[in-house]
Design a protein around this motif. Structure first.
Motif, mmCIF file in Angstrom:
data_model
loop_
_atom_site.group_PDB
_atom_site.id
_atom_site.type_symbol
_atom_site.label_atom_id
_atom_site.label_comp_id
_atom_site.label_asym_id
_atom_site.label_seq_id
_atom_site.Cartn_x
_atom_site.Cartn_y
_atom_site.Cartn_z
ATOM 1 N N LYS A 18 0.815 -1.210 0.000
ATOM 2 C CA LYS A 18 0.000 0.000 0.000
ATOM 3 C C LYS A 18 0.856 1.272 0.000
ATOM 4 C CE LYS A 18 -4.045 -2.027 2.290
ATOM 5 N NZ LYS A 18 -4.990 -1.894 3.423
ATOM 6 N N ILE A 19 2.185 1.089 0.149
ATOM 7 C CA ILE A 19 3.081 2.246 0.101
ATOM 8 C C ILE A 19 3.447 2.473 -1.362
ATOM 9 C CG2 ILE A 19 5.276 3.219 0.876
ATOM 10 C CD1 ILE A 19 5.171 1.364 3.280
ATOM 11 N N VAL A 20 2.996 3.574 -1.916
ATOM 12 C CA VAL A 20 3.153 3.834 -3.346
ATOM 13 C C VAL A 20 3.873 5.172 -3.544
ATOM 14 C CG1 VAL A 20 1.945 4.150 -5.543
ATOM 15 C CG2 VAL A 20 1.024 2.572 -3.817
ATOM 16 N N ARG A 21 4.780 5.169 -4.502
ATOM 17 C CA ARG A 21 5.493 6.411 -4.818
ATOM 18 C C ARG A 21 4.700 7.194 -5.865
ATOM 19 N NH1 ARG A 21 11.880 7.482 -5.572
ATOM 20 N NH2 ARG A 21 11.736 9.635 -6.297
ATOM 21 N N VAL A 22 4.452 8.456 -5.555
ATOM 22 C CA VAL A 22 3.775 9.357 -6.484
ATOM 23 C C VAL A 22 4.629 10.615 -6.601
ATOM 24 C CG1 VAL A 22 1.703 10.695 -6.979
ATOM 25 C CG2 VAL A 22 1.517 8.481 -5.791
ATOM 26 N N GLY A 23 5.306 10.751 -7.740
ATOM 27 C CA GLY A 23 6.195 11.894 -7.925
ATOM 28 C C GLY A 23 7.367 11.821 -6.962
ATOM 29 N N ASP A 24 7.508 12.826 -6.151
ATOM 30 C CA ASP A 24 8.627 12.906 -5.207
ATOM 31 C C ASP A 24 8.209 12.581 -3.784
ATOM 32 O OD1 ASP A 24 10.408 13.619 -7.188
ATOM 33 O OD2 ASP A 24 10.004 15.770 -6.960
ATOM 34 N N GLU A 25 7.129 11.833 -3.640
ATOM 35 C CA GLU A 25 6.697 11.494 -2.287
ATOM 36 C C GLU A 25 6.173 10.057 -2.244
ATOM 37 O OE1 GLU A 25 3.552 14.128 -1.267
ATOM 38 O OE2 GLU A 25 2.014 12.905 -2.242
ATOM 39 N N PHE A 26 6.132 9.513 -1.040
ATOM 40 C CA PHE A 26 5.540 8.195 -0.806
ATOM 41 C C PHE A 26 4.204 8.394 -0.104
ATOM 42 C CE2 PHE A 26 9.958 6.633 -1.158
ATOM 43 C CZ PHE A 26 9.752 5.601 -2.058
ATOM 44 N N ARG A 27 3.164 7.698 -0.592
ATOM 45 C CA ARG A 27 1.846 7.743 0.035
ATOM 46 C C ARG A 27 1.577 6.403 0.702
ATOM 47 N NH1 ARG A 27 -1.981 10.950 -4.389
ATOM 48 N NH2 ARG A 27 -0.637 12.805 -4.530
ATOM 49 N N PHE A 28 1.285 6.473 1.983
ATOM 50 C CA PHE A 28 0.976 5.285 2.767
ATOM 51 C C PHE A 28 -0.542 5.117 2.763
ATOM 52 C CE2 PHE A 28 5.171 6.324 3.869
ATOM 53 C CZ PHE A 28 5.768 5.276 4.551
ATOM 54 N N GLY A 29 -1.042 4.456 1.706
ATOM 55 C CA GLY A 29 -2.485 4.338 1.530
ATOM 56 C C GLY A 29 -3.085 5.725 1.490
ATOM 57 N N ASN A 30 -4.147 5.918 2.256
ATOM 58 C CA ASN A 30 -4.753 7.244 2.379
ATOM 59 C C ASN A 30 -4.428 7.884 3.726
ATOM 60 O OD1 ASN A 30 -6.045 7.152 -0.138
ATOM 61 N ND2 ASN A 30 -7.716 5.902 0.714
ATOM 62 N N ASP A 31 -3.424 7.290 4.423
ATOM 63 C CA ASP A 31 -3.129 7.747 5.785
ATOM 64 C C ASP A 31 -2.079 8.853 5.846
ATOM 65 O OD1 ASP A 31 -4.936 5.883 6.633
ATOM 66 O OD2 ASP A 31 -3.411 4.360 7.043
ATOM 67 N N TYR A 32 -0.955 8.626 5.172
ATOM 68 C CA TYR A 32 0.149 9.574 5.302
ATOM 69 C C TYR A 32 0.796 9.822 3.940
ATOM 70 C CZ TYR A 32 -0.252 7.394 9.927
ATOM 71 O OH TYR A 32 -0.715 6.867 11.078
ATOM 72 N N ALA A 33 1.541 10.930 3.890
ATOM 73 C CA ALA A 33 2.362 11.229 2.716
ATOM 74 C C ALA A 33 3.640 11.904 3.204
ATOM 75 C CB ALA A 33 1.618 12.140 1.742
ATOM 76 N N PHE A 34 4.788 11.405 2.713
ATOM 77 C CA PHE A 34 6.083 11.964 3.097
ATOM 78 C C PHE A 34 6.949 12.139 1.848
ATOM 79 C CE2 PHE A 34 4.681 9.277 6.614
ATOM 80 C CZ PHE A 34 4.758 10.152 7.696
ATOM 81 N N PRO A 35 7.822 13.141 1.852
ATOM 82 C CA PRO A 35 8.774 13.278 0.730
ATOM 83 C C PRO A 35 9.700 12.058 0.659
ATOM 84 C CG PRO A 35 8.697 15.296 2.049
ATOM 85 C CD PRO A 35 7.933 14.261 2.801
ATOM 86 N N CYS A 36 10.077 11.664 -0.527
ATOM 87 C CA CYS A 36 10.960 10.501 -0.683
ATOM 88 C C CYS A 36 12.296 10.724 0.020
ATOM 89 C CB CYS A 36 11.212 10.228 -2.171
ATOM 90 S SG CYS A 36 9.725 9.797 -3.088
#
Length: 412
Positions: A18-36
């Protein structure tokens, strides 16, 4: 929640997919988003904090061999987890241990992103340029202008350093097994040696001829450059006579042993005194073309083209004439009594009152090797067997003591 805790939570729950890279960040499902490139709280044994990108790539590839993991990561230009950190890091992420000394929770926590709100990410830079955040659409209760969530404070220098991977430093290169760097030293000095030798031969005739016409006191503090005198004292002084303890007319002489048991011989004295590099005599013998020289001219220089003084180096005391002995100012001693057989002096006391003595030794040689010379009035000069960059200091010590001795003898 901080990036490391979020990654551990998803790893323990088995939701790494469920941890997916979108552009320059990682999205943890719909819970969190952090820069790579966000630094986590896990510090490598090398001292740097691992980035979120590094940890996610590692935990998703623990099933492959370490060497294959490194190769794949380099292909994708992702910094890797070092081998010493692998086991403890994996145990922590999988929940087998609750903590370890490598974890430093200093990163500000990231607020939870609402599941129902689609995220419109854009870069936001407030007054502090070190803060990076995300902007999300406003809802009914909040003003869109104030909906800025700062993820973390980023140290840009650390981010750049994290991308650098030092392979080897100077010390580790020199400590490589099965590699001999001595040949590199010899090769690097050979060209300079040839150039110096050509210059020396070109200047020798004119320099020696001029020196023989001047008294040692007149010459001791003088400088010559292309025939021009650049002395400290330009007042002419009377020539010296071959009497007492003063230096006789002509170029001063330095005597070296002819035996190979000593470190300094007529083969390697020029490189040591002029260039500050010790090359074993047996190596120089192999490099030489032609017969062994009877005399070698050694020059003390301020720079490449400013000669302070010149000395003749000889290894056959028996070939010296009576007047030549007045020009002898120094001797490299072998540490054997027979070296001074048939010398025109009464004993060691007289020898080392009129001539300065040097005994060259390796710094890790036994005390016994210098037992005899310690009874004489000689200067013991130590060099390293392997650290050639220290040779210059030893050569300068010889020059300093020699010049001090020559000045005191000239004014006796």
């Amino acid at each position: 929640m901080d990036p490391l805790s979020a990654l551990r939570d998803f790893t323990v729950r088995g939701e790494l997919d469920k941890i997916v890279r979108v552009g320059d960040e990682f999205r943890f499902g719909n819970d969190y988003a952090f820069p790579c490139s966000a630094e986590t709280a896990y510090r490598s044994k090398q001292g740097n904090l691992y980035t979120l990108e590094t940890l996610i790539y590692y935990v998703k590839n623990t099933h492959i061999k370490h060497i294959e993991y490194i190769q794949n990561a380099r292909t994708q230009k992702i910094p890797t987890v070092t081998l010493p950190d692998r086991k403890s890091l994996l145990e922590y992420l999988q929940g087998k241990i609750s903590s370890n000394d490598a974890i430093e929770f200093v990163v500000p926590q990231n607020p939870r992103i609402p599941d129902s709100v689609p995220m419109d990410v854009e870069e936001y830079r407030p007054e502090d340029p070190g803060l990076i955040g995300i902007r999300v659409p406003a809802d009914e209760e909040e003003d869109e202008k104030d909906r800025v969530r700062v993820l973390e404070k980023v140290d840009y220098v650390s981010m750049i350093n994290d991308l650098e991977r030092p392979l080897k430093d100077r010390e580790s290169l020199l400590e490589c097994r099965h590699r001999d760097f001595y040949s590199v030293l010899v090769a690097s000095t050979r060209r300079e040696d040839e150039r110096q030798r050509l210059e020396s031969h070109q200047r020798k005739d004119g320099l020696v001829a001029k020196s023989r016409l001047m008294g040692a006191d007149e010459r001791g503090l003088g400088f010559w450059k292309d025939g021009e005198e650049l002395g400290f004292d330009s007042t002419p002084k009377p020539k010296m006579h071959l009497k007492g303890s003063k230096i006789g007319e002509g170029v001063p002489i330095i005597l070296v042993p002819s035996a190979f048991q000593t470190l300094i011989t007529i083969y390697n004295v020029k490189e040591f005194l002029e260039d500050g590099v010790f090359i074993p005599a047996d190596v120089k013998v192999k490099q030489m073309k032609g017969p062994k020289p009877d005399c070698v001219t050694v020059q003390k220089k301020f720079s490449r083209d400013r000669v302070v003084a010149a000395y003749e180096v000889r290894d056959k005391p028996s070939a010296l004439k009576a007047e030549d002995w007045d020009r002898v100012v120094a001797v490299f001693v072998l540490g054997k009594e027979w070296q001074f057989k048939d010398w025109p002096f009464k004993d060691h006391v007289e020898i080392f009152n009129k001539i300065i003595g040097f005994f060259m030794r390796f710094e890790d040689d036994s005390v016994e090797s210098a037992k005899i010379v310690k009874q004489w009035n000689v200067k013991i000069i130590s060099i390293s067997k392997n650290k050639r960059h220290q040779d210059r200091a030893a050569a300068l010590e010889v020059w300093d003591r020699l010049e001090e001795f020559v000045r005191s003898r000239s004014h006796t």
